[in-house]
Design a protein around this motif. Structure first.
Motif, mmCIF file in Angstrom:
data_model
loop_
_atom_site.group_PDB
_atom_site.id
_atom_site.type_symbol
_atom_site.label_atom_id
_atom_site.label_comp_id
_atom_site.label_asym_id
_atom_site.label_seq_id
_atom_site.Cartn_x
_atom_site.Cartn_y
_atom_site.Cartn_z
ATOM 1 N N THR A 272 -10.958 5.011 4.716
ATOM 2 C CA THR A 272 -11.462 6.266 4.860
ATOM 3 C C THR A 272 -11.752 6.625 3.465
ATOM 4 O OG1 THR A 272 -9.331 7.207 4.315
ATOM 5 C CG2 THR A 272 -10.073 6.863 6.897
ATOM 6 N N ASP B 34 -10.540 9.310 1.961
ATOM 7 C CA ASP B 34 -9.277 9.614 1.470
ATOM 8 C C ASP B 34 -8.418 8.423 0.816
ATOM 9 O OD1 ASP B 34 -7.398 11.774 1.093
ATOM 10 O OD2 ASP B 34 -6.492 11.250 2.940
ATOM 11 N N LEU B 35 -8.727 7.298 1.666
ATOM 12 C CA LEU B 35 -7.873 6.049 1.122
ATOM 13 C C LEU B 35 -8.958 5.526 -0.197
ATOM 14 C CD1 LEU B 35 -5.974 3.855 1.752
ATOM 15 C CD2 LEU B 35 -7.786 2.628 2.768
ATOM 16 N N ASN C 173 -7.781 7.730 -3.020
ATOM 17 C CA ASN C 173 -6.382 7.446 -3.261
ATOM 18 C C ASN C 173 -5.976 6.369 -4.063
ATOM 19 O OD1 ASN C 173 -5.426 9.835 -1.915
ATOM 20 N ND2 ASN C 173 -4.029 8.655 -0.571
ATOM 21 N N ASP D 106 -1.586 -0.547 -1.052
ATOM 22 C CA ASP D 106 -0.368 0.318 -0.907
ATOM 23 C C ASP D 106 0.835 -0.404 -0.597
ATOM 24 O OD1 ASP D 106 -1.608 2.650 -1.308
ATOM 25 O OD2 ASP D 106 -2.240 3.208 0.578
HETATM 26 C C1 LIG Z 1 -3.693 10.107 -0.037
HETATM 27 O O1 LIG Z 1 -3.080 10.815 -0.885
HETATM 28 C C2 LIG Z 1 -2.254 11.844 -0.224
HETATM 29 C C3 LIG Z 1 -1.169 12.449 -1.339
HETATM 30 O O2 LIG Z 1 -0.551 11.543 -1.922
HETATM 31 C C4 LIG Z 1 -1.496 11.515 0.977
HETATM 32 O O3 LIG Z 1 -0.813 12.799 1.546
HETATM 33 C C5 LIG Z 1 -2.354 10.640 2.037
HETATM 34 O O4 LIG Z 1 -1.764 10.371 3.067
HETATM 35 C C6 LIG Z 1 -3.172 9.784 1.459
HETATM 36 N N1 LIG Z 1 -4.178 9.222 2.147
HETATM 37 C C7 LIG Z 1 -4.360 7.797 2.546
HETATM 38 C C8 LIG Z 1 -5.431 7.478 3.561
HETATM 39 O O5 LIG Z 1 -3.561 6.835 1.978
#
Ligand SMILES: *[C@@H]1O[C@H](CO)[C@@H](O)[C@H](O)[C@H]1NC(C)=O
Ligand SMILES: *[C@@H]1O[C@H](CO)[C@@H](O)[C@H](O)[C@H]1NC(C)=O
Length: 370
Positions: A96, A98-99, A102, A274
């Motif tokens: 995503t 978001d990923l 991060n 991760d």
């Molecule tokens: C990205 O980082 C945020 C804050 O640490 C976290 O809440 C979120 O779950 C993370 N998203 C992913 C897709 O790793």
């Protein structure tokens, strides 16, 4: 043990010498130094399973009498470290924005900083079947998944553990895993082969004279890519597409020469960055991280495979991993003459040795020792 690029190794030696730092870089055979003593006593190991030879009447369908998740629950220290729900593998559906955001904040192997968005997304798109989220497919035993992880340590030379290793449901091997000629000691079954492109190619170069002339191949064998640079993403994509690697240091490599003719996506698994970061921070947080070489530090391929097994199997036996009496044994089981274990600057073997001992004493895994 992993062999870093030669030039990198020389550079590290040089830098270490110039800065006057005596790093965790010493040839153990020439010194009487012991690795850091583990905090835990090893005098009274708790009762634990010992893997049985295939003729012992143990059947796959038998319930897990000593599931490692129960052992984790019972241990104060490890209960606080383990998160068995953390995703071990990365695949298409997990990608995503978001990923990306991060992981772009972390350098490899724990993130994607500086890596090509296009190369990563085009690779992950090929891992789009839910099978890519799972290590074990339809062949998975119902009640208790028993895994053996076979490191390449000299302790296996003359060990006669081959039958016991092969009796596990799944056998993990890594890097220069020589089998031919060592069947009685290390077995023949390989379910998973784990590597970074760097460690795989270095093993083929460094250990070819010792019998590692090709990467293990087979119909039921799966490859576990450990992302440590863009090279894994490029090699993985090319392996599934059945084409030569288009760019980078491995440009022109034909993946089928390593992995055989099968190109189905389910044959190739990718560790989640991760997960690697979680393992490093919780289990293998080396003091090396805070030195000027912190960027080089990475758990060994063996450590990553063993902890992958611990996070996916119900029972884990570790063979050929470093033990407290490692000085009695050669670096690798396939060495032709005694070669002391080398502690490379990019790994922390004393820390790993203490972790295996701790997990063994807590009954979370069974460590082969002699
Ligand atoms: C990205 O980082 C945020 C804050 O640490 C976290 O809440 C979120 O779950 C993370 N998203 C992913 C897709 O790793
Ligand atoms: C392997 O074990 C045999 C005895 O079982 C020993 O003679 C030989 O030196 C060992 N090889 C290495 C490299 O330690």
């Amino acid at each position: 043990m992993d062999l870093p690029c030669r030039w990198l190794f020389r550079m590290l030696l040089l830098v270490a010498a110039c800065s006057g730092i005596l790093f965790a870089l010493y040839s153990v055979g020439r010194r009487s130094q012991e690795p850091r003593a583990p905090a835990r006593s090893i005098t009274s190991p708790p009762p634990f399973f010992e893997p049985k030879a295939p003729n012992s009447g143990n059947t796959k369908s038998q319930l897990c009498r000593h599931s490692l998740s129960l052992a984790i629950e019972k241990d104060h220290h490890f209960r606080g470290l383990f998160d068995l729900s953390t995703p071990v593998l990365l695949w298409g559906s997990l990608f995503t924005q978001d990923l990306w955001n991060n992981l772009s904040q972390h350098k490899v192997p724990y993130g994607w900083q500086g890596l090509s968005h296009k190369a990563i997304i085009s690779t992950l798109r090929l891992l789009n079947n839910p099978e890519s989220a799972e290590l074990f497919g339809a062949s998975k035993p119902r009640s208790c998944i028993r895994c053996a992880v076979v490191g390449n340590g000299g302790i296996l030379n003359g060990s006669r553990q081959g039958q016991k290793i092969d009796a596990h449901d799944y056998v993990f091997r890594l890097n220069g895993a020589v089998i031919k000629g060592y069947e009685l000691d290390v077995g023949t079954k390989t379910s998973f082969y784990g590597f970074t492109v760097n460690t795989m190619k270095n093993s083929l170069i460094s250990y070819s004279k010792l019998g590692f002339t090709s990467v293990p191949q087979g119909q039921d064998l799966r490859y576990i890519f450990i992302p440590s640079s863009i090279r894994e993403y490029l090699m993985l994509r090319s392996a599934i597409l059945g084409v030569p690697v288009p760019e980078g240091p491995d440009k022109g490599d034909r993946p089928h020469t390593y992995f055989g003719p099968e190109t189905s996506a389910s044959k190739f698994k990718l560790l989640h960055p991760d997960f690697i970061r979680y393992l490093t921070q919780r289990f293998l947080k080396s003091k090396l991280i805070d030195t000027q070489f912190g960027d080089m530090y990475m758990p060994t391929t063996g450590a990553l495979m063993l902890l992958t097994a611990v996070h996916t199997c119900d029972q884990v036996s570790a063979y050929g991993f470093i033990t407290s009496n490692y000085q009695k044994y050669s670096d690798h089981y396939f060495d032709r003459e005694m070669k002391p274990v080398i502690f490379y600057a990019n790994h922390d073997l004393p820390l790993e040795a203490a972790l295996w001992r701790g997990l063994h004493n807590a009954g979370i895994l069974w460590l082969f020792q002699r």
